[in-house]
Write a protein that holds these residues in place. Structure first.
Motif, PDB file in Angstrom:
ATOM      1  N   LEU A  46      -0.067  -1.873   3.831  1.00  9.69           N
ATOM      2  CA  LEU A  46      -0.967  -2.468   4.813  1.00  9.69           C
ATOM      3  C   LEU A  46      -0.966  -1.713   6.136  1.00  9.69           C
ATOM      4  O   LEU A  46      -1.988  -1.618   6.812  1.00  9.69           O
ATOM      5  CB  LEU A  46      -0.567  -3.915   5.085  1.00  9.69           C
ATOM      6  CG  LEU A  46      -1.052  -4.945   4.092  1.00  9.69           C
ATOM      7  CD1 LEU A  46      -0.484  -6.311   4.438  1.00  9.69           C
ATOM      8  CD2 LEU A  46      -2.556  -5.015   4.073  1.00  9.69           C
ATOM      9  N   CYS A  72      -1.640  -6.093  15.980  1.00 11.75           N
ATOM     10  CA  CYS A  72      -1.986  -6.322  14.574  1.00 11.75           C
ATOM     11  C   CYS A  72      -0.764  -6.408  13.662  1.00 11.75           C
ATOM     12  O   CYS A  72      -0.831  -7.032  12.603  1.00 11.75           O
ATOM     13  CB  CYS A  72      -2.910  -5.221  14.070  1.00 11.75           C
ATOM     14  SG  CYS A  72      -4.577  -5.346  14.717  1.00 11.75           S
ATOM     15  N   LEU A  76      -0.642  -8.953  10.475  1.00  9.58           N
ATOM     16  CA  LEU A  76      -0.734  -8.463   9.099  1.00  9.58           C
ATOM     17  C   LEU A  76       0.493  -8.809   8.276  1.00  9.58           C
ATOM     18  O   LEU A  76       0.386  -9.119   7.088  1.00  9.58           O
ATOM     19  CB  LEU A  76      -0.933  -6.949   9.091  1.00  9.58           C
ATOM     20  CG  LEU A  76      -2.269  -6.423   9.596  1.00  9.58           C
ATOM     21  CD1 LEU A  76      -2.241  -4.907   9.675  1.00  9.58           C
ATOM     22  CD2 LEU A  76      -3.389  -6.876   8.686  1.00  9.58           C
TER      23      LEU A  76
END
Length: 100
Positions: A46, A72, A76
């Motif tokens: 990811l 992020c 995530l």
């Protein structure tokens, strides 16, 4: 069902945010080695595109992307960690309540 936030777990609704995080951390420590490796591989897959973006930009133009990447990262990875920890939550809650 895929869980994005600890507040969505009925077992943890009665706990405060820091307590939920502690229970999730305990549950993650209970993961068998194969699940830990799988979790880390998924997180790496990811995050790899994000790190590739960092190689494209240089100088001051990199700073906004670093900020976005920093924001992020937990967005995530946290849902994935929560879903891996789900099956160990009852044991983690017992262990947390004994330690508190």
């Amino acid at each position: 069902m895929f869980t994005f936030f600890t507040s969505q777990l009925p077992e943890l609704k009665h706990l405060k945010v820091r307590q939920r995080q502690a229970v999730i951390a305990i549950a993650l420590s209970m993961l068998p080695p194969t699940d830990r490796v799988l979790l880390r591989i998924i997180k790496l897959l990811l995050l790899s595109p994000l790190f590739l973006i960092f190689t494209v930009f240089t100088g001051w133009t990199l700073i906004p992307f670093l900020i976005i990447g920093g924001l992020c990262y937990p967005l995530l990875t946290t849902p994935i960690e929560i879903n891996f920890a789900k099956k160990y939550l009852p044991e983690a809650i017992k262990q947390y309540s004994q330690g508190a």
